[in-house]
Enzyme design. Structure first.
Site, mmCIF file in Angstrom:
data_model
loop_
_atom_site.group_PDB
_atom_site.id
_atom_site.type_symbol
_atom_site.label_atom_id
_atom_site.label_comp_id
_atom_site.label_asym_id
_atom_site.label_seq_id
_atom_site.Cartn_x
_atom_site.Cartn_y
_atom_site.Cartn_z
ATOM 1 N NE ARG A 9 68.426 65.134 64.162
ATOM 2 C CZ ARG A 9 68.199 65.907 65.236
ATOM 3 N NH1 ARG A 9 67.081 65.787 65.927
ATOM 4 N NH2 ARG A 9 69.079 66.818 65.612
ATOM 5 C CG PHE B 232 55.980 61.272 69.264
ATOM 6 C CD1 PHE B 232 54.962 61.871 70.004
ATOM 7 C CD2 PHE B 232 56.007 59.883 69.187
ATOM 8 C CE1 PHE B 232 54.005 61.100 70.656
ATOM 9 C CE2 PHE B 232 55.054 59.100 69.831
ATOM 10 C CZ PHE B 232 54.055 59.708 70.569
ATOM 11 C CG ASP C 193 55.010 66.816 66.281
ATOM 12 O OD1 ASP C 193 56.104 66.375 66.692
ATOM 13 O OD2 ASP C 193 54.313 67.617 66.948
ATOM 14 C CB ALA D 212 52.076 60.332 67.621
ATOM 15 C CG ASP E 151 62.392 61.759 70.043
ATOM 16 O OD1 ASP E 151 62.469 61.602 71.282
ATOM 17 O OD2 ASP E 151 63.015 62.649 69.424
ATOM 18 C CB CYS F 215 63.692 63.095 76.492
ATOM 19 S SG CYS F 215 61.984 63.573 76.292
HETATM 20 N N1 SAH Z 1 62.308 63.513 66.985
HETATM 21 C C1 SAH Z 1 62.287 64.956 67.023
HETATM 22 C C2 SAH Z 1 61.993 65.504 68.399
HETATM 23 C C3 SAH Z 1 60.660 65.058 68.979
HETATM 24 S S1 SAH Z 1 60.224 65.910 70.421
HETATM 25 C C4 SAH Z 1 63.614 65.507 66.491
HETATM 26 O O1 SAH Z 1 64.551 64.733 66.277
HETATM 27 O O2 SAH Z 1 63.699 66.711 66.278
HETATM 28 C C5 SAH Z 1 58.629 65.342 70.738
HETATM 29 C C6 SAH Z 1 57.560 65.824 69.781
HETATM 30 O O3 SAH Z 1 56.331 65.211 70.150
HETATM 31 C C7 SAH Z 1 57.285 67.315 69.776
HETATM 32 O O4 SAH Z 1 57.495 67.826 68.483
HETATM 33 C C8 SAH Z 1 55.803 67.459 70.152
HETATM 34 O O5 SAH Z 1 55.125 68.450 69.396
HETATM 35 C C9 SAH Z 1 55.291 66.093 69.805
HETATM 36 N N2 SAH Z 1 54.085 65.639 70.498
HETATM 37 C C10 SAH Z 1 53.724 65.786 71.794
HETATM 38 N N3 SAH Z 1 52.583 65.132 72.052
HETATM 39 C C11 SAH Z 1 52.216 64.544 70.895
HETATM 40 C C12 SAH Z 1 51.121 63.713 70.514
HETATM 41 N N4 SAH Z 1 50.185 63.343 71.381
HETATM 42 N N5 SAH Z 1 51.064 63.282 69.241
HETATM 43 C C13 SAH Z 1 52.015 63.638 68.347
HETATM 44 N N6 SAH Z 1 53.065 64.412 68.656
HETATM 45 C C14 SAH Z 1 53.160 64.860 69.904
#
Ligand code: SAH
Length: 407
Positions: A224, A240, A263, A291, A311, A351
């Protein structure tokens, strides 16, 4: 909770005999012995029992814990026959893990850090995250359940937290292990609301009771900050976004012009809004939306960004789905690249442990080819140092975070 047989003494009740020619990974200290490598069990062992692992012709290989319900039939914790896997042994491993975070300077009581990273700390199946004065424990090995009380006592003594919370493992993992652990407070008290933690001079509220993972994506902490370094003056899209870690860092410390954070989880976006507010980031707009659809819609509308952070959640659950996952990464990264103005910054993460770093970079090369844009990799990053990886168990190296400039 009943003690596993011999848990106190830490000595084996049985010996798992490997099939011929299957001992090499375990002489190489890999901690996961799959059921398919084992020929038979000499003696009897229930879930959590201490067992020895021996070659086909009876040579000692290692000592571990048995789980008859899991494909990982034995998890190895020691590679010499003199070591007892008793409470004192596990306390020693916890103490080493805690000491490492001290060495790394990641023991600030106001911040958050991973204190125990499973195989990376030679404690296969145990995750412990510290959020300020609280610990969140995740058990991903059923064989550790009978030892949970001793583990909590050890952590209590070593870290002196206000409370230790048990958080359920990811559903898929829990099923594979036959784990049924309800979330509960195992020591001290639960926090009354969100726990506030410091990260690179910012403050974030973490929901320990219901947040994703144990509440916060600790593994992305340094990424970050690294991403924020490229944000100055730019219009940033954080797809995300979860609770807004990248978005808030880019908007404040990073000096972004504006940030759009997206998200699909309403709980996540509520946390992201609160975190933006907490840090006085008025230039962050948060949207609850899919997303993938949002990226497509922004592209169709001809919108442009100076930086896009991607992400997404894990795409590949197993090796079998790697090709599908790579296609999905290609698609979402291609749309993101299309949204970037010339010279824009792409921060793209994966991940999925079964997608290798090379596979991921090759996927990006495909994106460069199809979109006819040059992609310069500036940084190829992973999880922070509080997520150590055991070199004998590279399955623990799952996070990729590539920062690239797109011409
Ligand atoms: N970048 C964040 C972590 C992201 S984890 C950090 O630094 O804290 C991945 C995220 O994707 C989760 O919050 C989950 O809710 C979201 N997610 C999963 N499928 C999704 C979709 N189709 N559209 C948007 N968000 C989604």
């Amino acid at each position: 909770m009943p003690d596993a047989p011999s848990a106190e003494a830490g000595l084996p009740t049985a010996t798992a005999i490997l099939k011929p020619k299957r001992a090499r990974p375990f002489f190489g200290r890999h901690p996961w012995v799959l059921d398919s490598a084992i020929e038979r069990l000499n003696g009897t062992a229930d879930v959590g029992a201490v067992v020895d692992l021996a070659t086909h012709d009876g040579h000692f290989v290692g000592r571990g814990l048995w789980n008859p319900a899991s494909r990982i039939r034995v998890r190895l914790y020691a590679f010499d026959a003199a070591t007892r896997l008793d409470d004192e042994f596990f306390r020693g491993r916890l103490a080493a893990a805690v000491a490492l975070r001290g060495h790394l300077g990641l023991d600030d009581r106001a911040a958050a850090a991973r204190v125990v990273n499973s195989e990376g700390d030679d404690l296969s199946g145990l995750i412990v995250d510290r959020y300020g004065e609280y610990l969140a424990v995740q058990v991903t090995a059923a064989a550790l359940v009978p030892r949970l009380d001793a583990i909590a006592a050890g952590l209590d003594e070593l870290v002196r937290p206000r409370g230790i919370l048990l958080r359920g493992a990811e559903r898929g993992l829990a099923k594979l292990e036959g784990l049924h652990l309800p979330d509960r407070v195992i020591r001290g008290v639960a926090p009354g609301g969100p726990v506030f933690v410091a990260e690179h001079g910012l403050r974030f509220g973490v929901d320990l009771a219901e947040g994703q993972k144990t509440g916060w994506y600790l593994d992305q902490r340094d990424n970050r900050l690294a991403a924020a370094r490229h944000a100055r003056g730019r219009r940033v899209l954080d797809a995300f976004c979860y609770s807004g870690g990248f978005a808030v860092a880019c908007a404040t410390a990073g000096g972004a012009r504006s940030v759009l954070a997206v998200d699909s989880s309403a709980k996540a976006t509520a946390l992201a809004k609160a975190n933006a507010e907490l840090n006085g980031a008025a230039n962050v707009a948060v949207e609850t939306a899919d997303a993938f659809e949002k990226l497509d819609a922004l592209a169709a509308a001809g919108e442009r960004f100076g930086m896009v952070v991607l992400d997404p959640p894990k795409f590949a659950r197993s090796r079998a789905s790697v090709d599908d996952a790579l296609r999905a990464y290609h698609r979402v990264n291609r749309v993101a690249v299309g949204l970037l103005e010339p010279g824009g910054i792409l921060v793209t993460c994966s991940c999925s442990g079964s997608v290798s770093r090379d596979d991921f970079l090759e996927m990006l090369a495909g994106v460069a080819q199809r979109s006819r844009r040059s992609i310069q990799v500036l940084e190829c990053r992973g999880a922070g140092a509080d997520h150590p990886v055991n070199v004998s168990c590279l399955e623990g190296e799952y996070l990729k975070c590539v920062i690239a400039r797109v011409a």
